[in-house]
Design an enzyme around this catalytic site. Structure first.
Site, PDB file in Angstrom:
ATOM      1  N   PHE A  32       0.850  -1.187   0.000  1.00  0.00           N
ATOM      2  CA  PHE A  32       0.000   0.000   0.000  1.00  0.00           C
ATOM      3  C   PHE A  32       0.892   1.245   0.000  1.00  0.00           C
ATOM      4  CE2 PHE A  32      -3.179   2.784   2.260  1.00  0.00           C
ATOM      5  CZ  PHE A  32      -4.174   2.689   1.308  1.00  0.00           C
ATOM      6  N   ASP A  92       1.635  -5.905   7.492  1.00  0.00           N
ATOM      7  CA  ASP A  92       0.436  -5.074   7.450  1.00  0.00           C
ATOM      8  C   ASP A  92      -0.739  -5.999   7.126  1.00  0.00           C
ATOM      9  OD1 ASP A  92      -1.685  -3.381   6.870  1.00  0.00           O
ATOM     10  OD2 ASP A  92      -0.370  -1.809   6.093  1.00  0.00           O
ATOM     11  N   TYR A 111     -11.546  -0.967   9.712  1.00  0.00           N
ATOM     12  CA  TYR A 111     -12.776  -0.557   9.016  1.00  0.00           C
ATOM     13  C   TYR A 111     -13.054  -1.368   7.754  1.00  0.00           C
ATOM     14  CZ  TYR A 111      -9.234   2.477   6.775  1.00  0.00           C
ATOM     15  OH  TYR A 111      -8.107   2.957   6.173  1.00  0.00           O
ATOM     16  N   LYS A 112     -12.197  -2.341   7.459  1.00  0.00           N
ATOM     17  CA  LYS A 112     -12.428  -3.190   6.288  1.00  0.00           C
ATOM     18  C   LYS A 112     -13.240  -4.422   6.727  1.00  0.00           C
ATOM     19  CE  LYS A 112      -8.543  -1.036   4.067  1.00  0.00           C
ATOM     20  NZ  LYS A 112      -7.094  -0.948   3.937  1.00  0.00           N
ATOM     21  N   ARG A 128     -12.179  -3.887  -8.358  1.00  0.00           N
ATOM     22  CA  ARG A 128     -11.994  -4.787  -7.211  1.00  0.00           C
ATOM     23  C   ARG A 128     -13.336  -5.278  -6.709  1.00  0.00           C
ATOM     24  NH1 ARG A 128      -8.214  -2.456  -2.515  1.00  0.00           N
ATOM     25  NH2 ARG A 128      -9.997  -1.047  -2.396  1.00  0.00           N
TER      26      ARG A 128
HETATM   27  C1  LIG Z   1      -6.367   0.214   4.084  1.00  0.00           C
HETATM   28  C2  LIG Z   1      -4.920   0.067   4.320  1.00  0.00           C
HETATM   29  C3  LIG Z   1      -4.239   0.963   5.149  1.00  0.00           C
HETATM   30  C4  LIG Z   1      -4.965   2.120   5.764  1.00  0.00           C
HETATM   31  O1  LIG Z   1      -4.121   3.003   6.424  1.00  0.00           O
HETATM   32  P1  LIG Z   1      -4.730   4.176   7.280  1.00  0.00           P
HETATM   33  O2  LIG Z   1      -3.565   4.829   7.879  1.00  0.00           O
HETATM   34  O3  LIG Z   1      -5.642   3.558   8.315  1.00  0.00           O
HETATM   35  O4  LIG Z   1      -5.480   5.064   6.370  1.00  0.00           O
HETATM   36  C5  LIG Z   1      -2.888   0.743   5.374  1.00  0.00           C
HETATM   37  N1  LIG Z   1      -2.235  -0.292   4.806  1.00  0.00           N
HETATM   38  C6  LIG Z   1      -2.870  -1.174   3.998  1.00  0.00           C
HETATM   39  C7  LIG Z   1      -2.130  -2.327   3.423  1.00  0.00           C
HETATM   40  C8  LIG Z   1      -4.224  -1.002   3.720  1.00  0.00           C
HETATM   41  O5  LIG Z   1      -4.850  -1.863   2.915  1.00  0.00           O
END
Ligand SMILES: *Cc1c(COP(=O)(O)O)cnc(C)c1O
Length: 422
Positions: free
Chosen positions: A128, A207, A232-233, A382
Site C-alpha cells: 500500500f 500489514d 474498518y475493512k 476490485r
Molecule cells: C487500508 C490500508 C491501510 C490504511 O491506512 P490508514 O492509515 O488507516 O489510512 C494501510 N495499509 C494497507 C495495506 C491497507 O490496505
C-alpha cells in the site's frame, strides 16, 4: 451441487451456507444493492448502531468524565485483546490506537532503532503506497544511512517471493509487507517469509489490513515480530475507526515508541516531566483514544469471533471459486482479465478484474446497476467478498450486471476522467 457457473449453484450455495444468518446482523437499507466493497469499508453491524447511541447518550451524555473510569480508559487494550483472537496473538500483544499509517510509523522507527548496525529495509511494489511513504518518512528522520529496497513483482499480481528471499541478508533490519496486497489480493505465505527473514536476524512487520477478518492469521505460530492492521475493512469498525498494532511479547520491553505520549507513560497520572515508558505493550499508546470510533469496533469483532475465521475463509474460497468460474465463462470473452492469483491458496478475499474500460464500467455499475465495487488504477475493478454478508446470489447478480454494462455498452455514457474517492 449444480454445475458451478449456474444461478442454481448460487441458490444452492446460499441454502447450504452455515453463515447465512449473519447477514441479518447488518444494517441493509437497500436489498437490491450488491455491495462488493467490504474490503474497503465494511457494512454497519446493527449492534454497532445501538452501541453508539448508548455510548453517546448514556456514557458521554449522562456519565460525562466518569466514562473514563467506567471503561473508556481500557478500551484500547480490551478491544485489542479481542482482535488478538482474530490474528492468533495473545491478549496482551494487541492494542487499538491511531491509524494504520501512524502505528506503522511507530513500529518501523522502533524496529530500526533497535537494530542500529543494519541499514536495509525491504518491501515490495505491491504494498500500500502509504506504507512506502511512512518508510520514507521514518528513514529521513533517523539520521543514519538507510536503504529502502522495493522489490518489484514480475507480473504486478504475485508477490516477488524469490527476489525477496535473495534480497534479505545480514544487513537487513526490517522486512515489511502487506499480508494480502491491496490491488491484486495476493496472499503472502507469512510463515515462509517470516522464517527466512528471521534466519538472518531481520525483523518482520506485517500489514494485515486486507487480511484481518478475511483470512485466518496465526501470528503466534508464524512467530511474526510486529504487525499493524485496519479495523474498518473486514472488521466492520466504521469509517476511520482506529487501527491495531501487534508487538510480540518478548519485544515489548526492548522497543521504544517514537511518539512517546502520556498514554504510554509508566505512571500516567503522576504528571512527572520525564517520560518513562510503561512496561509491556502500553508504551505503544501515545495520546487519548478516540472513544466513539474505538467502541464502534467491538460489535463487528464479536460477529467475526462468533462466525469463526475458518468458516469465513471456507465460504470466501467457495465464493471466489464461483466468481472465477463465472469470469472464465462469461467475462473473459468480454475483455476482462484476471488481475488476481488463480491459485486459491495465494488469494485473500477480493478479486481484481482488469479491463481497458475498467473505470467507466465501474461508473456504470454504480450509477445504473446498483452494484458497488471499487476501482484501483490503472484498470482494476476490485470485487470484495465479505462472507458475513455477501451471498452467492450477489456474486451471480454482480456478474450478470457486469455483463450487461459491457454488452449493452452502457459504460460509453461515462467520462474517462477519474474522480477523487471511489
Ligand atoms: C487500508 C490500508 C491501510 C490504511 O491506512 P490508514 O492509515 O488507516 O489510512 C494501510 N495499509 C494497507 C495495506 C491497507 O490496505
Amino acid at each position: 451441487m449444480p454445475q458451478i457457473t449456474t444461478l442454481a449453484y448460487a441458490e444452492e450455495g446460499d441454502r447450504q451456507d452455515s453463515l447465512a444468518s449473519f447477514r441479518e446482523q447488518f444494517v441493509i437499507t437497500d436489498p437490491d444493492l450488491i455491495y462488493l466493497d467490504g474490503n474497503s469499508l465494511g457494512r454497519l453491524p446493527r449492534a454497532t448502531a445501538v452501541r453508539l447511541v448508548d455510548l453517546v447518550q448514556t456514557e458521554w451524555g449522562r456519565d460525562l468524565i466518569g466514562g473514563w473510569n467506567g471503561g473508556w480508559i481500557d478500551l484500547s487494550a480490551r478491544i485489542g485483546a479481542k482482535i488478538a483472537q482474530v490474528v492468533g496473538a495473545d491478549a496482551d500483544e494487541v492494542l487499538v490506537a491511531d491509524s494504520t499509517s501512524v502505528n506503522l510509523f511507530k513500529l518501523v522507527v522502533a524496529a530500526l532503532m533497535v537494530q542500529p548496525k543494519r541499514h536495509k529495509i525491504i518491501t515490495d511494489n505491491l504494498n500500500f503506497p502509504s506504507d512506502l511513504y511512512v518508510l520514507q518518512g521514518a528513514m529521513r528522520l533517523l539520521g543514519r544511512p538507510l536503504q529502502l529496497e522495493v522489490i518489484p513483482s514480475a507480473d504486478g499480481v504475485h508477490g516477488p517471493v524469490d527476489a525477496l528471499s535473495q534480497a534479505v541478508d545480514d544487513q537487513t533490519a526490517l522486512v515489511t509487507l502487506s499480508h494480502v496486497t491491496f490491488k491484486s489480493g495476493y496472499l503472502y505465505d507469512m510463515q515462509a517469509v517470516t522464517t527466512q527473514a528471521q534466519r538472518v536476524g531481520a525483523l518482520v512487520l506485517w500489514d494485515l489490513s486486507h487480511a484481518v477478518g478475511a483470512v485466518p492469521v496465526d501470528l503466534r505460530a508464524t512467530n511474526a515480530d510486529l504487525a499493524v492492521g485496519c479495523t474498518y475493512k473486514y472488521l466492520n469498525g466504521g469509517p476511520g475507526a482506529p487501527a491495531f498494532l501487534y508487538v510480540r511479547r518478548d519485544w515489548q520491553d526492548k522497543l521504544s515508541n517514537p511518539v512517546s505520549g502520556w498514554m504510554g507513560q509508566a505512571h500516567m497520572f503522576n504528571f512527572t516531566l520525564d517520560y518513562e515508558p510503561a512496561p509491556g505493550l502500553r508504551r505503544f499508546l501515545s495520546g487519548t483514544p478516540s472513544v466513539l470510533s474505538l467502541a464502534a469496533i467491538e460489535p463487528g469483532v464479536d460477529l467475526l469471533l462468533a462466525a469463526g475465521l475458518e468458516s469465513i475463509r471456507a465460504k470466501s474460497s467457495q465464493q471466489m471459486e464461483y466468481l472465477i468460474n463465472l469470469w472464465q465463462e462469461q467475462l473473459l470473452p468480454l475483455g476482462f482479465r484476471l488481475n488476481s492469483p488463480i491459485d486459491p491458496a495465494r488469494r485473500g478475499s477480493h478479486i481484481s478484474l482488469g479491463h481497458n474500460e475498467g473505470w467507466r464500467i465501474t461508473q456504470a455499475l454504480i450509477h445504473e446497476m446498483n452494484v458497488l465495487p471499487d476501482f484501483r488504477q490503472p484498470d482494476n475493478l476490485r470485487l470484495g467478498i465479505a462472507p458475513l454478508y455477501t451471498r452467492f446470489v450477489d456474486v451471480w447478480t454482480a456478474v450478470a450486471r457486469l455483463r450487461a454494462v459491457v454488452s449493452e455498452k452502457r459504460y460509453e455514457n461515462y467520462p474517462q476522467q477519474m474522480t477523487a474517492v471511489t
